[in-house]
Design a protein around this motif. Structure first.
Motif, short mmCIF file in Angstrom:
data_model
loop_
_atom_site.label_atom_id
_atom_site.label_comp_id
_atom_site.label_asym_id
_atom_site.label_seq_id
_atom_site.Cartn_x
_atom_site.Cartn_y
_atom_site.Cartn_z
N ILE A 16 -5.32 22.76 -7.19
CA ILE A 16 -5.65 23.52 -6.00
C ILE A 16 -4.87 24.83 -5.99
CG2 ILE A 16 -5.81 23.47 -3.49
CD1 ILE A 16 -7.50 21.36 -4.96
N THR A 166 -16.56 22.55 -5.65
CA THR A 166 -15.42 22.26 -6.51
C THR A 166 -15.47 23.09 -7.79
OG1 THR A 166 -16.46 20.37 -7.66
CG2 THR A 166 -15.22 19.88 -5.65
N PHE A 170 -12.45 25.41 -7.53
CA PHE A 170 -11.40 24.78 -8.33
C PHE A 170 -11.68 24.76 -9.83
CE2 PHE A 170 -11.50 22.09 -4.30
CZ PHE A 170 -10.70 22.97 -3.60
N TYR A 260 -9.90 20.54 0.43
CA TYR A 260 -8.59 20.73 -0.21
C TYR A 260 -7.77 19.44 -0.17
CZ TYR A 260 -8.60 25.79 -1.07
OH TYR A 260 -8.86 27.04 -1.57
N GLY A 264 -7.22 17.59 -4.40
CA GLY A 264 -5.95 17.73 -5.11
C GLY A 264 -5.31 16.44 -5.55
#
Length: 277
Positions: A16, A166, A170, A260, A264
Motif C-alpha cells: 500500500i 487493486t 496497488f 486500503y 494491505g
C-alpha cells in the motif's frame, strides 16, 4: 502447471503506498473509442474496428448482449453483459482471441478481462452474466428470484470494479482467494449494505476446511494435499473481515479506506492478527 504451497498462497497481499494518492485515475485512452458506441450494436464495432471474425462465435441470445460503462476508483471501464452462460463463455473466448471457448463452471459469471486478442491489447473489459451470484439460490438468502438477480448484478459489478482498482491503485490483480475476499467484501456492501461471513461462505462453497463451490476455482495452483489449509484459513479470515467491516461502516469510512484496510494484509496476517486495523 507450477504448484505452490498453501503458505505461499496465503501470504499474498498488496504493498500500500504511503503517500496519499488521488481517489480516482484518469480513464485509459481506449475508453473514448468504446464510448462512441454506447447504445449502438457494439458487436458490429468489434467486427469493424477490431477485425473480429464474428461468424466464428455463435451466440445463443445475441440480441440481449449489451454494452454499458461503469465508474471505478481506477477509472471508467466498459461492461459487457450477457444473459446466457454459454454466451458469457463465448464472449470470454472472443475477447481473449480464442476461437474455442474454455469450460467455465456455472459458479463463474464475471471477469475483468485484460483482453489478449491482439486488437484489444491493454483493453480491460468487465464481462458479466445474468445469474444468481456464485450459483447460490435466492431461497438460501431469504430473497425472491428477481431481488436476488438484481443484487447479484450489483455484487458482480462492484466485485469486478474492485479487481481493477487493486490493479491501478496497488499494481496487481490476481485470481487468488485474498483478491476474491477483497472484491466480494465491496460487492456485498454494494448489494446488501454490509458484509456477512456466513453469506460469503455460501458464495465460496466453504465448510471449514472443505469446499464444494467457487473457491475451488481460485485454488487450482495450490498443492492438492494442502488446499484444505487454504479453506481453513479463509474460513477463519471471513469472521475477522466481518468484524472489521462492521466497525468501518459504523465509523462511516469510505470504500477507499476499506479497500486500503483489506488489501494491505494477507489471509495469513488477517488470521494471525485478528480484529483491529
Amino acid at each position: 502447471m507450477e504448484f505452490m504451497t498453501a503458505k505461499e498462497y496465503l501470504s499474498h497481499s498488496y504493498s500500500i503506498p504511503n503517500a496519499t494518492i488521488k481517489l480516482s485515475f484518469e480513464d485509459e485512452d481506449y475508453i473514448k473509442k468504446w464510448q462512441k458506441y454506447r447504445g449502438q450494436d457494439f458487436l458490429e464495432f468489434l467486427k469493424e474496428e477490431f477485425i473480429i471474425k464474428m461468424d466464428k462465435y455463435k451466440f445463443k441470445e445475441q440480441a440481449k448482449i449489451t454494452l454499458t460503462f461503469t465508474k471505478t476508483m481506477g477509472g471508467t471501464l466498459p461492461v459487457i453483459f450477457t444473459s446466457n452462460h454459454e454466451d458469457f463463455v463465448m464472449m470470454e473466448a472472443l475477447l481473449n482471441g480464442r476461437e474455442n471457448p474454455r469450460e467455465l463452471p456455472l459458479t463463474v459469471n464475471a471477469f475483468t478481462i485484460p483482453a489478449k486478442n491482439e486488437k484489444f491489447y491493454r483493453h480491460r473489459v468487465i464481462l458479466l452474466n445474468e445469474a444468481p451470484y456464485s450459483n447460490v439460490s435466492a431461497d438460501k438468502l431469504g430473497l425472491n428470484a428477481d431481488e436476488w438477480l438484481n443484487k447479484s448484478y450489483k455484487l458482480r459489478l462492484r466485485h469486478e470494479s474492485a479487481h481493477y482498482e487493486t490493479l491501478r491503485l496497488f499494481g496487481g490483480m490476481k485470481n487468488n482467494a485474498f483478491d476474491e475476499i477483497i472484491a466480494d467484501t465491496l460487492g456485498q456492501i454494494a448489494a446488501f449494505g454490509n458484509f456477512s461471513a456466513a453469506r460469503q461462505r455460501l458464495f465460496f462453497g466453504l465448510h471449514g476446511d472443505r469446499c464444494d463451490g467457487r473457491l475451488q476455482f481460485y485454488c487450482q495452483k495450490v498443492l492438492k494435499d494442502e488446499r484444505h489449509l487454504v479453506y481453513e484459513n479463509v474460513d477463519k479470515a471471513l469472521d475477522i473481515v466481518e468484524q472489521e467491516i462492521c466497525k468501518a461502516l459504523n465509523e462511516n469510512l469510505s470504500e477507499r479506506d476499506m479497500l486500503y484496510i483489506l488489501a494491505g494484509r494477507s489471509v495469513e496476517k488477517l488470521v494471525k492478527s485478528g480484529c483491529g486495523y
